[in-house]
Enzyme design. Structure first.
Site, PDB file in Angstrom:
ATOM      1  N   ASP A 167       0.831  -1.207   0.000  1.00  0.00           N
ATOM      2  CA  ASP A 167       0.000   0.000   0.000  1.00  0.00           C
ATOM      3  C   ASP A 167       0.865   1.256   0.000  1.00  0.00           C
ATOM      4  OD1 ASP A 167       1.015  -0.331   2.536  1.00  0.00           O
ATOM      5  OD2 ASP A 167      -0.802   0.276   3.589  1.00  0.00           O
ATOM      6  N   GLU A 168       2.038   1.171  -0.628  1.00  0.00           N
ATOM      7  CA  GLU A 168       2.957   2.307  -0.712  1.00  0.00           C
ATOM      8  C   GLU A 168       3.034   2.817  -2.150  1.00  0.00           C
ATOM      9  OE1 GLU A 168       6.678   1.025   0.867  1.00  0.00           O
ATOM     10  OE2 GLU A 168       6.010   1.199   2.951  1.00  0.00           O
TER      11      GLU A 168
END
Length: 355
Positions: free
Chosen positions: A253-254
């Protein structure tokens, strides 16, 4: 015992016409090879070669050897390829169908090969269709001299499909399968190139983004919903970006954004706070009301900074933002304090807690 005499199969003339495109019947010149196979006359062979030139699906061009390479004759396949009419092309310079200058260095090298070696093979050359469309081709050329007259013969192969396939492979290597935006490999390549080109006339920023509370979404709704949420967030990042922003998913989720500015262009930290607020807007997936936040670390590249040093700086700032526990937080060394959270985002925090 009766001697057997070799004979042609009855379909042989048809096979010859199929293989060569000859329209004229084969006639004996009065001479025969061993086994009874007839030779063809020179006139018939000339006619066959003329038909081959006209009927071939492969584009052929015959041109002068001067600098402008004026058209002498082209076949219908060549005309179809460039979208031109035969009566509009004869005697015209070949450069009118090239998307680059006649003095292009690559063309100069090909002309030099014709002068010194007399030929070149499978050179990648772009042609231009009459509509303006660029056509990638592979060209093999030979310089000939017959009866005191010199000319160049070119055979062209349309290379569009191969180029499209190569581009598709390159695109697949650069694009994140999950979200459709650029992947980490592409991000690293872009950032290294941007750092190499950094000058006193430009500014470069790296935003390192981690989604807050994304794990809760996966735990509560499942990874399928989480994947679709990542796609929504990626779309929001792209919609937020402008011409100077390069957006990529770095993994999990980066996300990362490389922002390039001219030194004279205005820069606003509030723009990245607006990005955090856009990420935190509610999402409805399969009737589920979902919300995540964003921790953003924003680092500016200084002269001579390395790729790893800039990435570490942005990563450190992102973790500082994440440690606040707020739904959204933007940290940068350009300011002493984290950017304040507005009232709409405060409401978003209470909504996220209930999710």
């Amino acid at each position: 015992m009766q001697q057997q005499v070799a004979t042609r199969p009855s379909s042989w003339p048809a096979i010859q016409r199929y293989l060569t495109g000859w329209r004229v019947p084969i006639k004996s010149s009065g001479r025969e090879r061993a086994g009874g196979w007839a030779m063809i006359s020179g006139e018939v062979l000339d006619a066959a070669l003329r038909d081959l030139f006209e009927l071939s699906p492969v584009p052929f061009s015959i041109s002068t050897i001067d600098h402008n390479s004026r058209y002498i004759k082209v076949n219908p396949a060549y005309l179809r390829m460039i979208g031109r009419m035969g009566d509009k092309i004869e005697g015209q310079p070949l450069g009118q169908d090239l998307p680059y200058s006649i003095d292009d260095p690559a063309r100069g090298e090909r002309m030099k090969l014709l002068e010194t070696r007399g030929f070149y093979e499978l050179a990648e050359v772009e042609m231009q269709h009459a509509s303006g469309r660029i056509i990638p081709t592979l060209i093999s050329a030979q310089r000939r001299r017959i009866a005191g007259e010199s000319f160049d013969i070119e055979i062209l192969l349309d290379n569009s499909e191969r180029k499209a396939f190569e581009q598709a492979i390159l695109q697949a290597a650069r694009v994140d399968v999950m979200t459709g935006i650029q992947n980490r490999s592409s991000f690293e390549t872009h950032l290294r190139a941007a750092l190499a080109g950094l000058s006193s006339q430009s500014r470069l920023f790296l935003a390192y983004i981690d989604l807050n509370r994304f794990k809760r979404v996966n735990d509560k709704f499942g990874h399928s919903i989480g994947d679709r949420l990542l796609q929504v967030i990626a779309n929001r990042l792209v919609e937020w970006g402008n011409k100077g922003d390069f957006v990529a998913r770095l993994g999990g989720d980066e996300f990362g954004i490389v922002s390039s500015y001219q030194a004279c262009d205005p820069f606003s930290l509030a723009r990245f706070f607006d990005l955090a607020k856009a990420i935190a807007e509610l999402v409805v997936i399969d009737e589920n009301l979902i919300q995540v936040g964003a921790a953003i670390g924003l680092a500016e590249a200084s002269a001579g900074v390395s790729f790893d040093a800039l990435l570490d700086q942005a990563d450190r700032l992102m973790y500082a933002a994440k440690s606040s526990g707020d739904l959204i937080d933007v940290r940068s060394e350009l300011v002493d304090q984290p950017l304040a959270v507005s009232q709409p985002s405060a409401r978003a925090r209470s909504t996220a807690a209930s999710a």
